[in-house]
Design an enzyme around this catalytic site. Structure first.
Site, mmCIF file in Angstrom:
data_model
loop_
_atom_site.group_PDB
_atom_site.id
_atom_site.type_symbol
_atom_site.label_atom_id
_atom_site.label_comp_id
_atom_site.label_asym_id
_atom_site.label_seq_id
_atom_site.Cartn_x
_atom_site.Cartn_y
_atom_site.Cartn_z
ATOM 1 N N HIS A 122 0.776 -1.290 0.092
ATOM 2 C CA HIS A 122 -0.013 -0.055 0.173
ATOM 3 C C HIS A 122 0.930 1.420 0.030
ATOM 4 O O HIS A 122 2.125 1.176 0.229
ATOM 5 C CB HIS A 122 -0.941 0.014 1.227
ATOM 6 C CG HIS A 122 -0.415 0.229 2.520
ATOM 7 N ND1 HIS A 122 0.641 -0.997 3.113
ATOM 8 C CD2 HIS A 122 -0.380 1.085 3.538
ATOM 9 C CE1 HIS A 122 0.964 -0.567 4.462
ATOM 10 N NE2 HIS A 122 0.585 0.541 4.618
ATOM 11 N N HIS A 157 1.444 3.811 1.856
ATOM 12 C CA HIS A 157 1.918 4.750 3.026
ATOM 13 C C HIS A 157 3.434 4.344 3.073
ATOM 14 O O HIS A 157 3.969 3.455 2.756
ATOM 15 C CB HIS A 157 1.410 3.890 4.246
ATOM 16 C CG HIS A 157 0.022 4.424 4.819
ATOM 17 N ND1 HIS A 157 -0.776 3.507 5.643
ATOM 18 C CD2 HIS A 157 -0.878 5.358 4.234
ATOM 19 C CE1 HIS A 157 -2.035 4.161 5.689
ATOM 20 N NE2 HIS A 157 -2.052 5.310 4.775
ATOM 21 N N ASP A 194 6.032 4.015 5.026
ATOM 22 C CA ASP A 194 6.815 3.259 5.647
ATOM 23 C C ASP A 194 6.929 1.849 4.761
ATOM 24 O O ASP A 194 7.727 1.067 5.183
ATOM 25 C CB ASP A 194 6.608 3.003 7.015
ATOM 26 C CG ASP A 194 5.159 2.442 7.294
ATOM 27 O OD1 ASP A 194 4.280 3.171 6.454
ATOM 28 O OD2 ASP A 194 4.870 1.812 8.262
ATOM 29 N N HIS A 195 6.212 1.862 3.674
ATOM 30 C CA HIS A 195 6.123 0.762 2.816
ATOM 31 C C HIS A 195 6.600 0.792 1.447
ATOM 32 O O HIS A 195 6.710 -0.053 0.666
ATOM 33 C CB HIS A 195 4.587 0.063 2.937
ATOM 34 C CG HIS A 195 4.221 -0.412 4.234
ATOM 35 N ND1 HIS A 195 4.453 -1.832 4.553
ATOM 36 C CD2 HIS A 195 3.702 0.175 5.372
ATOM 37 C CE1 HIS A 195 3.812 -2.027 5.835
ATOM 38 N NE2 HIS A 195 3.572 -0.850 6.354
ATOM 39 N N HIS A 244 -7.297 -1.671 5.675
ATOM 40 C CA HIS A 244 -6.476 -0.576 6.399
ATOM 41 C C HIS A 244 -7.105 0.924 5.954
ATOM 42 O O HIS A 244 -8.137 0.989 5.443
ATOM 43 C CB HIS A 244 -5.230 -0.855 5.682
ATOM 44 C CG HIS A 244 -3.914 -0.058 6.419
ATOM 45 N ND1 HIS A 244 -4.117 0.327 7.870
ATOM 46 C CD2 HIS A 244 -2.704 0.733 6.267
ATOM 47 C CE1 HIS A 244 -3.023 0.774 8.335
ATOM 48 N NE2 HIS A 244 -2.451 1.149 7.022
ATOM 49 N N ASP A 262 -0.493 -3.982 6.061
ATOM 50 C CA ASP A 262 -1.123 -3.625 7.218
ATOM 51 C C ASP A 262 -2.561 -3.845 7.370
ATOM 52 O O ASP A 262 -3.086 -3.769 6.318
ATOM 53 C CB ASP A 262 -1.010 -2.078 7.521
ATOM 54 C CG ASP A 262 0.477 -1.836 7.933
ATOM 55 O OD1 ASP A 262 1.531 -2.242 7.597
ATOM 56 O OD2 ASP A 262 0.781 -0.351 7.944
ATOM 57 N N HIS A 308 5.892 -5.791 12.014
ATOM 58 C CA HIS A 308 5.339 -4.353 12.083
ATOM 59 C C HIS A 308 4.952 -3.884 13.473
ATOM 60 O O HIS A 308 4.125 -3.239 13.603
ATOM 61 C CB HIS A 308 4.041 -4.410 11.095
ATOM 62 C CG HIS A 308 3.868 -2.972 10.770
ATOM 63 N ND1 HIS A 308 2.670 -2.148 11.441
ATOM 64 C CD2 HIS A 308 4.137 -2.228 9.715
ATOM 65 C CE1 HIS A 308 2.713 -1.033 10.581
ATOM 66 N NE2 HIS A 308 3.414 -1.216 9.592
#
Length: 301
Positions: free
Chosen positions: A60, A62, A64-65, A140, A210, A268
């Site tokens: 996805h 976000h 941090d990914h 999410h 997530d 995570h």
């Protein structure tokens, strides 16, 4: 099948922890799953050859990914990469990366192919002669997928002693490995089971990060050999997990138990906790076979 954790902590990178990224080695193929900031440094530290990564899966959008993706692509160019690179991720990933490449005048000298995802049902997104990958729709704050990696069933293995005993010619070997029975010149039928051994049972790996607690994934990941499931919070922060659409360690373990997977790997983690051992302790109250991911840790699955 081998899994190398490059990063497995939530939100922001720190001096001793990295955001989500991991490499799955399966049937001599390397798949990069998520690409948080610092991924290329972690690849170097773990001695993973950049040239062997031809598919990247982004769960996805976000940061941090996927914030490490543009840097990795740029480094590939500087290293004079020739192989095509295929990126599988949510709709919008192509626009983000191409904008960065255009404004920095850093177009790669290799084929860059985007496979944008927007289907909310599970679908096959990659397949070759050895491996199949399908999405695991997650819940999410933005459109998110996990990924199920499945080995394909291999051909049967020749029982050389039996084949030689019946004096079967080599030209029939491939048919035998494909599961066919054989007739001898005198008309005698030799069942395939007498001429071959069963292949190894194909393995599967499910990556889920997530997501909030999500039982709709159960039919997709049922009986998986290994499940990596996010566990951002402990049960004491259950309300925060619900608010941010993440999972607790107990919720991850409940999914593992209901899906009857063989092994659960947690990751995570929120960095608010002093020890990740607490996640394992909580999860084991529901599911017994629990391992903890950590940066630069490798699992032989």
């Amino acid at each position: 099948m081998k899994l190398t954790i490059l990063g497995c902590y939530a939100a922001t990178p720190r001096t001793l922890t990295n955001p989500t990224s991991q490499v799955l080695e399966i049937k001599n193929r390397l798949f990069l799953i998520d690409c948080g900031e610092g991924t290329q440094v972690q690849l170097r530290k773990n001695k993973i050859k950049f040239s062997k990564i031809n598919q990247i899966f982004i769960s996805h959008l976000h940061g941090d990914h996927f914030f490490g993706l543009i840097g990795l692509i740029s480094t590939f160019s500087l290293l004079n990469r020739n192989n095509d690179l295929h990126i599988y991720g949510p709709k919008g990933i192509k626009e983000i990366i191409k904008l960065q490449l255009r404004l920095s005048n850093s177009w790669p000298n290799f084929g860059l192919h985007f496979h944008e995802l927007e289907n909310k049902e599970s679908e096959v997104i990659y397949e070759d002669d050895k491996v199949l990958v399908k999405t695991i729709p997650l819940k999410h704050r933005v459109y998110t997928n996990g990924f199920l990696f499945q080995e394909k069933v291999e051909e049967r293995k020749l029982n050389i002693a039996a084949v030689q005993e019946y004096e079967i010619e080599r030209c029939y070997y491939q048919n035998i490995k494909n599961g066919k029975d054989i007739y001898l010149e005198d008309g005698t039928l030799i069942p395939n089971e007498e001429l071959t051994f069963d292949p190894e049972k194909p393995k599967s790996y499910a990556f889920c990060s997530d997501t909030s607690y999500n039982e709709t994934m159960l039919p997709i990941i049922e009986n998986a050999d290994v499940l990596y499931h996010e566990a951002t919070f402990l049960q004491s922060e259950e309300n925060l997990a619900s608010k941010t659409m993440h999972s607790t360690a107990i919720e991850a373990a409940t999914i593992a138990q209901k899906a009857q997977v063989k092994q659960l790997i947690l990751g995570h983690y929120s960095t608010r906790y002093d020890s990740i051992d607490l996640f394992k302790q909580e999860a084991e109250t529901v599911f017994s076979n629990v391992l903890l991911a950590d940066d630069e840790l490798t699992f032989d699955l």
